[in-house]
Every structure is written in structure tokens, then in C-alpha cells.
Design an enzyme around this catalytic site. Structure first.
Site, PDB file in Angstrom:
ATOM      1  N   SER A   1     105.718   0.640 -47.236  1.00  0.00           N
ATOM      2  CA  SER A   1     106.155  -0.556 -47.736  1.00  0.00           C
ATOM      3  C   SER A   1     107.641  -0.971 -47.264  1.00  0.00           C
ATOM      4  O   SER A   1     108.358   0.020 -46.978  1.00  0.00           O
ATOM      5  CB  SER A   1     106.035  -0.705 -49.123  1.00  0.00           C
TER       6      SER A   1
ATOM      7  N   TYR B   1     107.910   1.896 -57.432  1.00  0.00           N
ATOM      8  CA  TYR B   1     107.243   1.540 -56.141  1.00  0.00           C
ATOM      9  C   TYR B   1     107.832   2.015 -55.022  1.00  0.00           C
ATOM     10  O   TYR B   1     107.310   2.508 -54.165  1.00  0.00           O
ATOM     11  CB  TYR B   1     106.950  -0.147 -56.333  1.00  0.00           C
TER      12      TYR B   1
HETATM   13  N1  LIG Z   1      99.577  -6.342 -50.746  1.00  0.00           N
HETATM   14  C1  LIG Z   1     100.829  -6.229 -50.373  1.00  0.00           C
HETATM   15  O1  LIG Z   1     101.514  -6.925 -50.186  1.00  0.00           O
HETATM   16  C2  LIG Z   1     101.409  -4.736 -49.865  1.00  0.00           C
HETATM   17  C3  LIG Z   1     102.670  -4.554 -49.129  1.00  0.00           C
HETATM   18  C4  LIG Z   1     102.985  -3.466 -48.640  1.00  0.00           C
HETATM   19  C5  LIG Z   1     102.066  -2.223 -48.914  1.00  0.00           C
HETATM   20  N2  LIG Z   1     100.820  -2.454 -49.560  1.00  0.00           N
HETATM   21  C6  LIG Z   1     100.356  -1.159 -49.642  1.00  0.00           C
HETATM   22  O2  LIG Z   1      98.917  -1.186 -49.226  1.00  0.00           O
HETATM   23  C7  LIG Z   1      98.174  -0.411 -49.790  1.00  0.00           C
HETATM   24  C8  LIG Z   1      96.917  -0.904 -50.105  1.00  0.00           C
HETATM   25  O3  LIG Z   1      97.116  -2.061 -51.127  1.00  0.00           O
HETATM   26  P1  LIG Z   1      96.477  -3.651 -51.341  1.00  0.00           P
HETATM   27  O4  LIG Z   1      97.673  -4.690 -51.321  1.00  0.00           O
HETATM   28  O5  LIG Z   1      95.408  -3.574 -50.576  1.00  0.00           O
HETATM   29  O6  LIG Z   1      95.992  -3.565 -52.710  1.00  0.00           O
HETATM   30  P2  LIG Z   1      94.675  -3.637 -53.556  1.00  0.00           P
HETATM   31  O7  LIG Z   1      95.004  -3.874 -55.083  1.00  0.00           O
HETATM   32  O8  LIG Z   1      93.954  -4.916 -52.977  1.00  0.00           O
HETATM   33  O9  LIG Z   1      93.747  -2.454 -53.333  1.00  0.00           O
HETATM   34  C9  LIG Z   1      94.271  -1.280 -53.672  1.00  0.00           C
HETATM   35  C10 LIG Z   1      92.939  -0.279 -54.143  1.00  0.00           C
HETATM   36  O10 LIG Z   1      93.420   0.979 -54.778  1.00  0.00           O
HETATM   37  C11 LIG Z   1      92.426   1.342 -55.734  1.00  0.00           C
HETATM   38  N3  LIG Z   1      93.167   2.284 -56.576  1.00  0.00           N
HETATM   39  C12 LIG Z   1      94.158   2.068 -57.380  1.00  0.00           C
HETATM   40  N4  LIG Z   1      94.362   3.190 -57.951  1.00  0.00           N
HETATM   41  C13 LIG Z   1      93.523   4.166 -57.530  1.00  0.00           C
HETATM   42  C14 LIG Z   1      93.400   5.448 -57.970  1.00  0.00           C
HETATM   43  N5  LIG Z   1      94.081   6.254 -58.591  1.00  0.00           N
HETATM   44  N6  LIG Z   1      92.441   6.338 -56.940  1.00  0.00           N
HETATM   45  C15 LIG Z   1      91.498   5.378 -56.209  1.00  0.00           C
HETATM   46  N7  LIG Z   1      91.781   4.346 -55.821  1.00  0.00           N
HETATM   47  C16 LIG Z   1      92.736   3.511 -56.526  1.00  0.00           C
HETATM   48  C17 LIG Z   1      92.189   0.038 -56.476  1.00  0.00           C
HETATM   49  O11 LIG Z   1      90.970   0.044 -57.255  1.00  0.00           O
HETATM   50  C18 LIG Z   1      91.894  -0.888 -55.260  1.00  0.00           C
HETATM   51  O12 LIG Z   1      90.842  -1.042 -54.890  1.00  0.00           O
HETATM   52  C19 LIG Z   1      98.706   0.132 -51.208  1.00  0.00           C
HETATM   53  O13 LIG Z   1      99.114   1.416 -50.783  1.00  0.00           O
HETATM   54  C20 LIG Z   1      99.954  -0.879 -51.186  1.00  0.00           C
HETATM   55  O14 LIG Z   1     101.094  -0.278 -51.846  1.00  0.00           O
HETATM   56  C21 LIG Z   1     100.476  -3.689 -49.980  1.00  0.00           C
END
Ligand SMILES: NC(=O)c1ccc[n+]([C@@H]2O[C@H](COP(=O)([O-])OP(=O)(O)OC[C@H]3O[C@@H](n4cnc5c(N)ncnc54)[C@H](O)[C@@H]3O)[C@@H](O)[C@H]2O)c1
Length: 254
Positions: A136, A151
Site C-alpha cells: 500500500s 495498517y
Molecule cells: N482497497 C484499497 O483501497 C487498497 C489499497 C491498497 C492496498 N489494498 C490491499 O489489497 C488487498 C486486497 O484488499 P481489497 O481492497 O480487495 O479488500 P476486500 O475487503 O475487498 O477483500 C479482502 C478479502 O480478504 C478476506 N480476508 C480478511 N481476513 C482474512 C483472513 N484472515 N484469511 C483469509 N481471508 C481474509 C476478506 O474476507 C475479503 O474477502 C489487501 O491486502 C489490502 O490491504 C487495498
């Protein structure tokens, strides 16, 4: 076969769909087993797709799921997209230590457990492969809105882990990279934002991101797929920034 954690939603779900569309077999892992199976059912591939409930913080569950995916899909893993993640915000002095541990457990230790399991399988098979972890912008700069200590620490750890694994396993043909998504329209983006404040925050984000909008989850997923595949064959230890220009801009506004 590619393992996609957090494949039940957001960036992981899109990565699983893209991997399937490119002909790979896909194991979708998620703590939400219903969502994992739903994504697996949507994946279009003749190679096979499997949805498994898996808590990435549980070492035994991770090992069992990777082994089961290899057995049922008929091939050991050659790729990983580790996209399971959580965000629990709050000022460091007031945040319960249990929240801190949860964020570090899922985002950092969960990525590590998956990476070590897939690397172990690759070494056993004597095969190369490609691992993609999710970092991130918070790994590199503080969010101006504040309250992202856990985070940010977890993502800083992910970016450091990527560099270390890339150096340790490069000689084995195992590449390890990170995507660095910016604000992306998924449930996680809004996890720490009260429902009534989301519209105003979305407008604020759009006004500050150089590209002027929030990403669709398929956009960082495409970056992950590029890192996973042969077109990035000489790329390892990199942090592929797909953030709409957030890191390029980082500065005070006067
Ligand atoms: N959305 C953003 O703005 C953003 C920005 C930078 C980085 N990210 C990173 O991208 C990645 C994906 O995030 P996203 O935005 O698609 O989120 P999201 O909430 O759409 O998906 C995250 C998924 O992780 C699963 N999850 C949570 N805890 C878990 C566990 N203990 N074991 C297995 N699965 C688990 C959830 O059930 C969910 O399906 C993450 O690492 C997030 O930190 C997201």
C-alpha cells in the site's frame, strides 16, 4: 496453478477471474468460504477452479489448503496472489493492542505464511514461480487523514518481506513482487469510515488523487496478473505502484 488469497472480494476476486481467463487453474482462498466458492464458480477456465475457506493467520489451515488445491487441481502451485487483508484504523494511543495484532496477523503474517508454503512447494518441485503480495502507499508515506499506524506497519512489513524473499529465492527462479494499489473501490477501503461520511470522503479522495478517481479493483488486479505471468520474467523485488499518482504527489498542499 495459482493460489489467490482474499479471492472472495475486491482485488483478489478480480485477480482470480483474470487468472482463470488467462487459462490458469485457480484456488480461491478466503476466510469467507461462501465468497471463495462464489468466486471459484465465476472463474472461467478449463484448467479448473476451487474455492476454499481458509484463515490465512492459521498456519495449519494454509498448509492444508495449499496441499488440497494441488491435489484437486492436479498441479502444485506456480503462483500466488496474497490479497487477504483487513484495515482497522484508530489513533495508536487509543487502539486496543488486539486490533494492532489482528491487522499485523492478517496482512503481514498471513502473507508470510502463504509465501513460505508456496515457496516450499516450488522448491520441492524444483520449479520456478511468481509470488505477488499486496502492499500500500501507506508502506511509504503516512496517510494525511491519520490513524493508520497498524495498517501502515503491516504494509511496510509486506514491502520489506517482498525484497527479502526476492533476494533469498531468486536463484531458484522464484520471483516475489508487490503491487501497491491506491484507493480502490472495495469493502476494505471503507472499513474504517462511518457510512454517513463515505460520500464526502470519496469526493475528497477524488479531488486529491492525481488521476481524479478511485480505482476499480480490476485495475490493481491487472498489475498483479502482469507480475504473475511471463511478461515480467526479469522483475523481482519490485513494488509495482498502481495508485493513480498518490505517491508521486506526496507533499504538503502549500
Ligand atoms: N482497497 C484499497 O483501497 C487498497 C489499497 C491498497 C492496498 N489494498 C490491499 O489489497 C488487498 C486486497 O484488499 P481489497 O481492497 O480487495 O479488500 P476486500 O475487503 O475487498 O477483500 C479482502 C478479502 O480478504 C478476506 N480476508 C480478511 N481476513 C482474512 C483472513 N484472515 N484469511 C483469509 N481471508 C481474509 C476478506 O474476507 C475479503 O474477502 C489487501 O491486502 C489490502 O490491504 C487495498
Amino acid at each position: 496453478m495459482v493460489i489467490v488469497s482474499g479471492g472472495g472480494s475486491g482485488i483478489g476476486r478480480q485477480a482470480a477471474l483474470l487468472a482463470g481467463a488467462s487459462g490458469m487453474s485457480v484456488a480461491v482462498l478466503d476466510a469467507d468460504g461462501v465468497a471463495a466458492r462464489r468466486t471459484a464458480a465465476e472463474v472461467s477456465t478449463d484448467a479448473g477452479a476451487l474455492g476454499l475457506e481458509c484463515d490465512v493467520t492459521d498456519e495449519d489451515a494454509v498448509r492444508r489448503c495449499v496441499e488440497r488445491a494441488g491435489r484437486e487441481l492436479g498441479a502444485p502451485p506456480t503462483g500466488l496472489v496474497a490479497a487477504a487483508g483487513v484495515d482497522i484504523g484508530g489513533p495508536a494511543h487509543a487502539m486496543p493492542a488486539s486490533d494492532w495484532r489482528r491487522v499485523l496477523d492478517v496482512n503481514l503474517t498471513g502473507s508470510y505464511l502463504l509465501a513460505r508454503t508456496v515457496i516450499g512447494a516450488l522448491l520441492e518441485a524444483g520449479a520456478g514461480g511468481s509470488l505477488v503480495l499486496c502492499s500500500s502507499p501507506a508502506a511509504f508515506v503516512a496517510f494525511a487523514a491519520g490513524g493508520a499506524s497498524a495498517y501502515a506497519a503491516s504494509k511496510g512489513g509486506v514491502s520489506a518481506l517482498v525484497r527479502t524473499l526476492a533476494v533469498d529465492y531468486g536463484r531458484h527462479g522464484i520471483r516475489v513482487n508487490a503491487i501497491v494499489p491506491g484507493p480502490t473501490e472495495t469493502p476494505l477501503m471503507w472499513a474504517s469510515v462511518p457510512a454517513g461520511e463515505r460520500a464526502a470522503m470519496a469526493a475528497q479522495v477524488c479531488s486529491e488523487v492525481p488521476l481524479g478517481r478511485i480505482a476499480d479493483p480490476v485495475e490493481p488486479a491487472r498489475a498483479a496478473l502482469w507480475l504473475l505471468g511471463p511478461d515480467s520474467s526479469y522483475v523481482t523485488g519490485s513494488q509495482l505502484v498502481c495508485d493513480g499518482g498518490v505517491l508521486a504527489k506526496a507533499s504538503i498542499s502549500v
